[in-house]
Every structure is written in structure tokens, then in C-alpha cells.
Motif scaffolding. Structure first.
Motif, PDB file in Angstrom:
ATOM      1  N   GLU A   1       1.058  50.415  47.156  1.00  0.00           N
ATOM      2  CA  GLU A   1       2.141  50.706  48.216  1.00  0.00           C
ATOM      3  C   GLU A   1       2.155  49.249  49.004  1.00  0.00           C
ATOM      4  N   LEU A   2       1.132  48.632  49.183  1.00  0.00           N
ATOM      5  CA  LEU A   2       0.915  47.261  50.033  1.00  0.00           C
ATOM      6  C   LEU A   2       1.541  46.255  49.007  1.00  0.00           C
ATOM      7  N   ILE A   3       1.248  46.204  47.973  1.00  0.00           N
ATOM      8  CA  ILE A   3       1.513  45.271  46.766  1.00  0.00           C
ATOM      9  C   ILE A   3       2.978  45.419  46.824  1.00  0.00           C
ATOM     10  N   ALA A   4       3.300  46.497  46.655  1.00  0.00           N
ATOM     11  CA  ALA A   4       4.994  46.544  46.428  1.00  0.00           C
ATOM     12  C   ALA A   4       5.617  46.060  47.909  1.00  0.00           C
ATOM     13  N   LEU A   5       5.072  46.256  49.076  1.00  0.00           N
ATOM     14  CA  LEU A   5       5.676  45.487  50.329  1.00  0.00           C
ATOM     15  C   LEU A   5       5.317  44.280  50.200  1.00  0.00           C
ATOM     16  N   ILE A   6       4.325  43.605  49.703  1.00  0.00           N
ATOM     17  CA  ILE A   6       4.152  42.234  49.885  1.00  0.00           C
ATOM     18  C   ILE A   6       5.185  41.580  48.895  1.00  0.00           C
ATOM     19  N   ALA A   7       5.503  42.200  47.790  1.00  0.00           N
ATOM     20  CA  ALA A   7       6.350  41.700  46.732  1.00  0.00           C
ATOM     21  C   ALA A   7       7.888  41.723  47.174  1.00  0.00           C
ATOM     22  N   VAL A   8       8.075  42.691  48.081  1.00  0.00           N
ATOM     23  CA  VAL A   8       9.239  42.866  48.826  1.00  0.00           C
ATOM     24  C   VAL A   8       9.408  41.581  49.568  1.00  0.00           C
ATOM     25  N   ALA A   9       8.389  41.371  50.488  1.00  0.00           N
ATOM     26  CA  ALA A   9       8.299  40.378  51.304  1.00  0.00           C
ATOM     27  C   ALA A   9       8.568  38.781  50.799  1.00  0.00           C
ATOM     28  N   ILE A  10       7.971  38.867  49.603  1.00  0.00           N
ATOM     29  CA  ILE A  10       7.938  37.516  48.924  1.00  0.00           C
ATOM     30  C   ILE A  10       9.205  37.275  48.297  1.00  0.00           C
ATOM     31  N   MET A  11      10.105  38.296  47.894  1.00  0.00           N
ATOM     32  CA  MET A  11      11.488  38.129  47.408  1.00  0.00           C
ATOM     33  C   MET A  11      12.399  38.006  48.577  1.00  0.00           C
ATOM     34  N   VAL A  12      12.199  38.499  49.830  1.00  0.00           N
ATOM     35  CA  VAL A  12      12.876  38.076  50.826  1.00  0.00           C
ATOM     36  C   VAL A  12      12.802  36.644  51.365  1.00  0.00           C
ATOM     37  N   VAL A  13      11.397  36.124  51.229  1.00  0.00           N
ATOM     38  CA  VAL A  13      11.417  34.743  51.600  1.00  0.00           C
ATOM     39  C   VAL A  13      11.852  33.703  50.824  1.00  0.00           C
ATOM     40  N   TYR A  14      11.809  34.235  49.350  1.00  0.00           N
ATOM     41  CA  TYR A  14      12.222  33.303  48.263  1.00  0.00           C
ATOM     42  C   TYR A  14      13.782  33.162  48.389  1.00  0.00           C
ATOM     43  N   ALA A  15      14.337  34.672  48.649  1.00  0.00           N
ATOM     44  CA  ALA A  15      16.017  34.673  48.933  1.00  0.00           C
ATOM     45  C   ALA A  15      16.359  33.740  49.912  1.00  0.00           C
ATOM     46  N   ILE A  16      15.694  33.545  50.913  1.00  0.00           N
ATOM     47  CA  ILE A  16      16.258  33.071  51.874  1.00  0.00           C
ATOM     48  C   ILE A  16      16.124  31.277  51.853  1.00  0.00           C
ATOM     49  N   GLN A  17      14.863  31.307  51.287  1.00  0.00           N
ATOM     50  CA  GLN A  17      14.618  29.656  50.730  1.00  0.00           C
ATOM     51  C   GLN A  17      15.452  29.128  49.783  1.00  0.00           C
ATOM     52  N   VAL A  18      16.027  29.736  48.773  1.00  0.00           N
ATOM     53  CA  VAL A  18      16.992  29.250  47.794  1.00  0.00           C
ATOM     54  C   VAL A  18      18.475  29.451  48.313  1.00  0.00           C
ATOM     55  N   GLY A  19      18.530  30.548  49.256  1.00  0.00           N
ATOM     56  CA  GLY A  19      19.916  31.061  49.460  1.00  0.00           C
ATOM     57  C   GLY A  19      20.769  31.574  48.591  1.00  0.00           C
ATOM     58  N   ARG A  20      20.019  32.495  47.960  1.00  0.00           N
ATOM     59  CA  ARG A  20      20.504  33.760  46.930  1.00  0.00           C
ATOM     60  C   ARG A  20      20.348  35.000  47.492  1.00  0.00           C
ATOM     61  N   PRO A  21      21.433  35.389  48.144  1.00  0.00           N
ATOM     62  CA  PRO A  21      21.283  36.828  48.755  1.00  0.00           C
ATOM     63  C   PRO A  21      21.372  37.910  47.820  1.00  0.00           C
ATOM     64  N   ALA A  22      21.452  37.642  46.455  1.00  0.00           N
ATOM     65  CA  ALA A  22      21.421  38.832  45.414  1.00  0.00           C
ATOM     66  C   ALA A  22      19.873  39.301  45.221  1.00  0.00           C
ATOM     67  N   PHE A  23      19.047  38.351  45.676  1.00  0.00           N
ATOM     68  CA  PHE A  23      17.580  38.844  45.606  1.00  0.00           C
ATOM     69  C   PHE A  23      17.046  39.802  46.718  1.00  0.00           C
ATOM     70  N   MET A  24      17.955  39.925  47.693  1.00  0.00           N
ATOM     71  CA  MET A  24      17.897  40.918  48.816  1.00  0.00           C
ATOM     72  C   MET A  24      18.101  42.244  48.378  1.00  0.00           C
ATOM     73  N   ASP A  25      18.981  42.415  47.395  1.00  0.00           N
ATOM     74  CA  ASP A  25      19.424  43.811  46.592  1.00  0.00           C
ATOM     75  C   ASP A  25      18.283  44.060  46.012  1.00  0.00           C
ATOM     76  N   VAL A  26      17.631  43.034  45.056  1.00  0.00           N
ATOM     77  CA  VAL A  26      16.650  43.386  44.305  1.00  0.00           C
ATOM     78  C   VAL A  26      15.154  43.945  45.138  1.00  0.00           C
ATOM     79  N   ALA A  27      15.111  43.190  46.255  1.00  0.00           N
ATOM     80  CA  ALA A  27      13.918  43.650  47.197  1.00  0.00           C
ATOM     81  C   ALA A  27      14.112  45.026  47.857  1.00  0.00           C
ATOM     82  N   LEU A  28      15.443  45.233  47.793  1.00  0.00           N
ATOM     83  CA  LEU A  28      15.979  46.677  48.535  1.00  0.00           C
ATOM     84  C   LEU A  28      15.288  47.616  47.532  1.00  0.00           C
TER      85      LEU A  28
END
Length: 90
Positions: free
Chosen positions: A38-65
Motif C-alpha cells: 500500500e505504501l509503495i502504491a502511495l509513493i508511486a502516486v506521489a511520484i506521478m503527481v510531482v512529475y505531472a507538476i514538473q512537466v506541466g501535464r495534468p493528464a498524469f494526475m488522472d493516472v495517479a488518481l
């Protein structure tokens, strides 16, 4: 400046992911391993969110959700398994 913050955050999250992987391998009980997953999944979500913010692609937020919801459902399924008297390592 913001790019350095994102890189530092990603490095910290990767370190947390590695430490959680150690807990997943060495966890003495089934519950420890499920919590680590569960924590690995949570960390993966956090990585996706940080990456989405960094590159400016909000579509990755949907994948994280979607990943967060899937991980939550897996945890609920494990809890129901244990509630019905499933096998544990203890």
C-alpha cells in the motif's frame, strides 16, 4: 528554483520507495507486506503527481488518481479476506 525542488522531492520519494521495498521483502507477517505494498502504491502516486507538476501535464494526475483508487480497493479486499478468517503468517 522550482525544478530543483521537484528533483529533490523525487530523490526523497525514490529513497522511500527503496526502503519500503526492503520492508516488503523482510516483513515478518502478511499484514506487514500488504502495508508495504500500500505504501509503495502511495509513493508511486506521489511520484506521478510531482512529475505531472514538473512537466506541466495534468493528464498524469488522472493516472495517479486511478492508481490510488485501485490501491485502496486492494486494501479493502485484503481487510475483508482477513475478516473472514483468511490465512496469516502469525
Amino acid at each position: 528554483m522550482m525544478e530543483w525542488v521537484a528533483v529533490a522531492t523525487l530523490l526523497i520519494l525514490v529513497l522511500a520507495l527503496a526502503l519500503t521495498g526492503v520492508r516488503l521483502v523482510l516483513g515478518p507477517s502478511l499484514a506487514d507486506r500488504v502495508v508495504a505494498l500500500e505504501l509503495i502504491a502511495l509513493i508511486a502516486v506521489a511520484i506521478m503527481v510531482v512529475y505531472a507538476i514538473q512537466v506541466g501535464r495534468p493528464a498524469f494526475m488522472d493516472v495517479a488518481l486511478v492508481l490510488a483508487l485501485t490501491a485502496f480497493m486492494a486494501t479493502v479486499g485484503f481487510a475483508r479476506f482477513l475478516e473472514r478468517g483468511g490465512k496469516t503468517d502469525e
